[in-house]
Motif scaffolding. Sequence first.
Motif, PDB file in Angstrom:
ATOM      1  N   GLY A   1      -2.944  -6.502  10.402  1.00  0.00           N
ATOM      2  CA  GLY A   1      -1.822  -5.998   9.845  1.00  0.00           C
ATOM      3  C   GLY A   1      -0.743  -5.383   8.721  1.00  0.00           C
ATOM      4  O   GLY A   1       0.040  -5.952   8.106  1.00  0.00           O
ATOM      5  N   TRP A   2      -1.062  -4.185   8.522  1.00  0.00           N
ATOM      6  CA  TRP A   2       0.121  -3.324   7.758  1.00  0.00           C
ATOM      7  C   TRP A   2       1.086  -3.051   8.273  1.00  0.00           C
ATOM      8  O   TRP A   2       1.101  -2.676   9.719  1.00  0.00           O
ATOM      9  CB  TRP A   2      -1.208  -2.381   6.988  1.00  0.00           C
ATOM     10  CG  TRP A   2      -2.156  -2.644   6.780  1.00  0.00           C
ATOM     11  CD1 TRP A   2      -3.218  -2.707   6.496  1.00  0.00           C
ATOM     12  CD2 TRP A   2      -1.785  -2.688   4.640  1.00  0.00           C
ATOM     13  NE1 TRP A   2      -4.294  -3.353   5.538  1.00  0.00           N
ATOM     14  CE2 TRP A   2      -2.928  -3.399   4.044  1.00  0.00           C
ATOM     15  CE3 TRP A   2      -1.098  -3.398   3.533  1.00  0.00           C
ATOM     16  CZ2 TRP A   2      -3.574  -3.243   2.880  1.00  0.00           C
ATOM     17  CZ3 TRP A   2      -1.103  -3.564   2.391  1.00  0.00           C
ATOM     18  CH2 TRP A   2      -2.594  -3.694   2.510  1.00  0.00           C
ATOM     19  N   THR A   3       2.148  -3.469   8.057  1.00  0.00           N
ATOM     20  CA  THR A   3       3.386  -3.871   8.550  1.00  0.00           C
ATOM     21  C   THR A   3       4.196  -2.144   7.681  1.00  0.00           C
ATOM     22  O   THR A   3       4.091  -2.780   6.397  1.00  0.00           O
ATOM     23  CB  THR A   3       4.286  -4.552   8.028  1.00  0.00           C
ATOM     24  OG1 THR A   3       3.725  -5.810   8.532  1.00  0.00           O
ATOM     25  CG2 THR A   3       5.965  -4.076   9.597  1.00  0.00           C
ATOM     26  N   PRO A   4       4.508  -1.236   8.137  1.00  0.00           N
ATOM     27  CA  PRO A   4       5.373   0.246   7.997  1.00  0.00           C
ATOM     28  C   PRO A   4       6.627  -0.131   6.822  1.00  0.00           C
ATOM     29  O   PRO A   4       7.277  -1.001   7.985  1.00  0.00           O
ATOM     30  CB  PRO A   4       5.092   1.071   8.653  1.00  0.00           C
ATOM     31  CG  PRO A   4       5.477  -0.049   9.813  1.00  0.00           C
ATOM     32  CD  PRO A   4       4.485  -0.909   9.925  1.00  0.00           C
TER      33      PRO A   4
ATOM     34  N   LEU B   1       5.382  10.567   0.760  1.00  0.00           N
ATOM     35  CA  LEU B   1       4.543   9.201  -0.078  1.00  0.00           C
ATOM     36  C   LEU B   1       4.971   7.535   1.617  1.00  0.00           C
ATOM     37  O   LEU B   1       6.845   7.947   1.645  1.00  0.00           O
ATOM     38  CB  LEU B   1       5.261   8.995  -1.358  1.00  0.00           C
ATOM     39  CG  LEU B   1       4.983   8.034  -1.548  1.00  0.00           C
ATOM     40  CD1 LEU B   1       2.690   7.581  -1.486  1.00  0.00           C
ATOM     41  CD2 LEU B   1       5.755   7.236  -3.126  1.00  0.00           C
ATOM     42  N   TYR B   2       4.382   7.362   2.023  1.00  0.00           N
ATOM     43  CA  TYR B   2       4.776   6.092   3.286  1.00  0.00           C
ATOM     44  C   TYR B   2       3.928   4.218   1.886  1.00  0.00           C
ATOM     45  O   TYR B   2       2.897   4.916   1.033  1.00  0.00           O
ATOM     46  CB  TYR B   2       3.692   5.749   3.969  1.00  0.00           C
ATOM     47  CG  TYR B   2       4.310   6.986   4.975  1.00  0.00           C
ATOM     48  CD1 TYR B   2       4.601   6.872   6.306  1.00  0.00           C
ATOM     49  CD2 TYR B   2       3.927   8.637   5.278  1.00  0.00           C
ATOM     50  CE1 TYR B   2       5.639   8.183   6.693  1.00  0.00           C
ATOM     51  CE2 TYR B   2       4.472   9.594   5.315  1.00  0.00           C
ATOM     52  CZ  TYR B   2       4.515   9.632   6.956  1.00  0.00           C
ATOM     53  OH  TYR B   2       5.669  10.241   7.090  1.00  0.00           O
ATOM     54  N   LEU B   3       4.379   3.764   2.938  1.00  0.00           N
ATOM     55  CA  LEU B   3       4.929   2.285   2.305  1.00  0.00           C
ATOM     56  C   LEU B   3       4.990   1.267   2.888  1.00  0.00           C
ATOM     57  O   LEU B   3       5.298   1.659   4.333  1.00  0.00           O
ATOM     58  CB  LEU B   3       5.831   1.876   1.249  1.00  0.00           C
ATOM     59  CG  LEU B   3       6.307   0.296   0.830  1.00  0.00           C
ATOM     60  CD1 LEU B   3       4.950   0.655  -0.551  1.00  0.00           C
ATOM     61  CD2 LEU B   3       7.895   0.466   0.139  1.00  0.00           C
TER      62      LEU B   3
ATOM     63  N   ASN C   1      10.085   4.806   5.573  1.00  0.00           N
ATOM     64  CA  ASN C   1       9.104   6.027   6.057  1.00  0.00           C
ATOM     65  C   ASN C   1       9.531   6.644   6.325  1.00  0.00           C
ATOM     66  O   ASN C   1      10.067   6.861   7.401  1.00  0.00           O
ATOM     67  CB  ASN C   1       7.766   5.119   5.986  1.00  0.00           C
ATOM     68  CG  ASN C   1       7.211   4.128   5.860  1.00  0.00           C
ATOM     69  OD1 ASN C   1       6.645   4.365   4.683  1.00  0.00           O
ATOM     70  ND2 ASN C   1       6.398   3.444   5.872  1.00  0.00           N
ATOM     71  N   PRO C   2       8.959   8.182   5.123  1.00  0.00           N
ATOM     72  CA  PRO C   2       8.973   7.809   4.879  1.00  0.00           C
ATOM     73  C   PRO C   2       9.017   7.476   3.040  1.00  0.00           C
ATOM     74  O   PRO C   2      10.462   8.142   3.731  1.00  0.00           O
ATOM     75  CB  PRO C   2       7.978   9.567   4.290  1.00  0.00           C
ATOM     76  CG  PRO C   2       8.875  10.286   5.616  1.00  0.00           C
ATOM     77  CD  PRO C   2       9.660   9.425   5.900  1.00  0.00           C
ATOM     78  N   VAL C   3       8.671   6.773   2.358  1.00  0.00           N
ATOM     79  CA  VAL C   3       9.697   6.963   1.065  1.00  0.00           C
ATOM     80  C   VAL C   3       9.816   7.734   0.215  1.00  0.00           C
ATOM     81  O   VAL C   3      11.376   8.045  -0.421  1.00  0.00           O
ATOM     82  CB  VAL C   3       8.921   5.750   0.158  1.00  0.00           C
ATOM     83  CG1 VAL C   3       9.061   3.955   1.365  1.00  0.00           C
ATOM     84  CG2 VAL C   3       8.023   5.691   0.156  1.00  0.00           C
ATOM     85  N   ARG C   4       9.487   8.758   0.231  1.00  0.00           N
ATOM     86  CA  ARG C   4       9.830  10.422  -0.581  1.00  0.00           C
ATOM     87  C   ARG C   4       8.766  11.517   0.060  1.00  0.00           C
ATOM     88  O   ARG C   4       8.071  11.434   0.638  1.00  0.00           O
ATOM     89  CB  ARG C   4       8.860  10.458  -1.680  1.00  0.00           C
ATOM     90  CG  ARG C   4       9.381  11.260  -3.018  1.00  0.00           C
ATOM     91  CD  ARG C   4       9.212  10.555  -4.125  1.00  0.00           C
ATOM     92  NE  ARG C   4       9.027  12.318  -4.804  1.00  0.00           N
ATOM     93  CZ  ARG C   4       8.887  12.240  -6.285  1.00  0.00           C
ATOM     94  NH1 ARG C   4       8.895  10.731  -6.784  1.00  0.00           N
ATOM     95  NH2 ARG C   4       9.084  13.007  -7.024  1.00  0.00           N
ATOM     96  N   VAL C   5       9.759  12.925   0.218  1.00  0.00           N
ATOM     97  CA  VAL C   5       8.896  13.751   0.747  1.00  0.00           C
ATOM     98  C   VAL C   5       9.345  14.762  -0.019  1.00  0.00           C
ATOM     99  O   VAL C   5      10.220  14.924  -0.827  1.00  0.00           O
ATOM    100  CB  VAL C   5      10.159  13.876   2.118  1.00  0.00           C
ATOM    101  CG1 VAL C   5       9.177  15.402   2.712  1.00  0.00           C
ATOM    102  CG2 VAL C   5      10.121  13.222   2.653  1.00  0.00           C
TER     103      VAL C   5
ATOM    104  N   MET D   1       0.940  -0.886   0.462  1.00  0.00           N
ATOM    105  CA  MET D   1       0.109  -0.110   0.060  1.00  0.00           C
ATOM    106  C   MET D   1       0.832   1.562  -0.010  1.00  0.00           C
ATOM    107  O   MET D   1       1.777   1.185   0.787  1.00  0.00           O
ATOM    108  CB  MET D   1      -0.936  -0.091   0.956  1.00  0.00           C
ATOM    109  CG  MET D   1      -1.828   1.071   1.356  1.00  0.00           C
ATOM    110  SD  MET D   1      -2.386   1.417   2.734  1.00  0.00           S
ATOM    111  CE  MET D   1      -2.468   1.175   4.829  1.00  0.00           C
ATOM    112  N   LEU D   2       0.736   2.328  -1.009  1.00  0.00           N
ATOM    113  CA  LEU D   2       1.037   3.636  -0.817  1.00  0.00           C
ATOM    114  C   LEU D   2      -0.309   4.275  -0.830  1.00  0.00           C
ATOM    115  O   LEU D   2      -0.819   4.680  -1.457  1.00  0.00           O
ATOM    116  CB  LEU D   2       1.844   3.853  -2.716  1.00  0.00           C
ATOM    117  CG  LEU D   2       2.589   2.841  -2.773  1.00  0.00           C
ATOM    118  CD1 LEU D   2       3.251   3.064  -4.263  1.00  0.00           C
ATOM    119  CD2 LEU D   2       4.261   3.496  -2.351  1.00  0.00           C
ATOM    120  N   THR D   3       0.266   5.582   0.307  1.00  0.00           N
ATOM    121  CA  THR D   3      -0.262   6.145   0.599  1.00  0.00           C
ATOM    122  C   THR D   3       0.097   7.160   1.070  1.00  0.00           C
ATOM    123  O   THR D   3       1.362   7.524   1.470  1.00  0.00           O
ATOM    124  CB  THR D   3      -0.997   5.746   2.348  1.00  0.00           C
ATOM    125  OG1 THR D   3      -2.004   6.524   2.154  1.00  0.00           O
ATOM    126  CG2 THR D   3      -0.546   5.644   3.634  1.00  0.00           C
TER     127      THR D   3
END
Length: 55
Positions: free
Chosen positions: A39-42, A27-29, A46-50, A11-13
């Motif tokens: 059960g989503w694991t960061p 942007l977070y993954l 993160n953040p993968v892009r600023v 999930m990208l958000t």
Amino acid sequence: MLLPRHGKCWMLTSMAPADVKDQRSELYLFSGPSTLGTGWTPCAVNPVRVDPAGG
């Protein structure tokens, strides 16, 4: 955005604190077992892009 790949779901958000006007700059993954449920694991980096223009 949800992306199933290699037996996981990715999930990208974008996220930002409520007091920040630009909600799209970071942007977070996350990875999880499926698109449904919990059960989503960061991602560790993160953040993968600023970037306000493309985060």
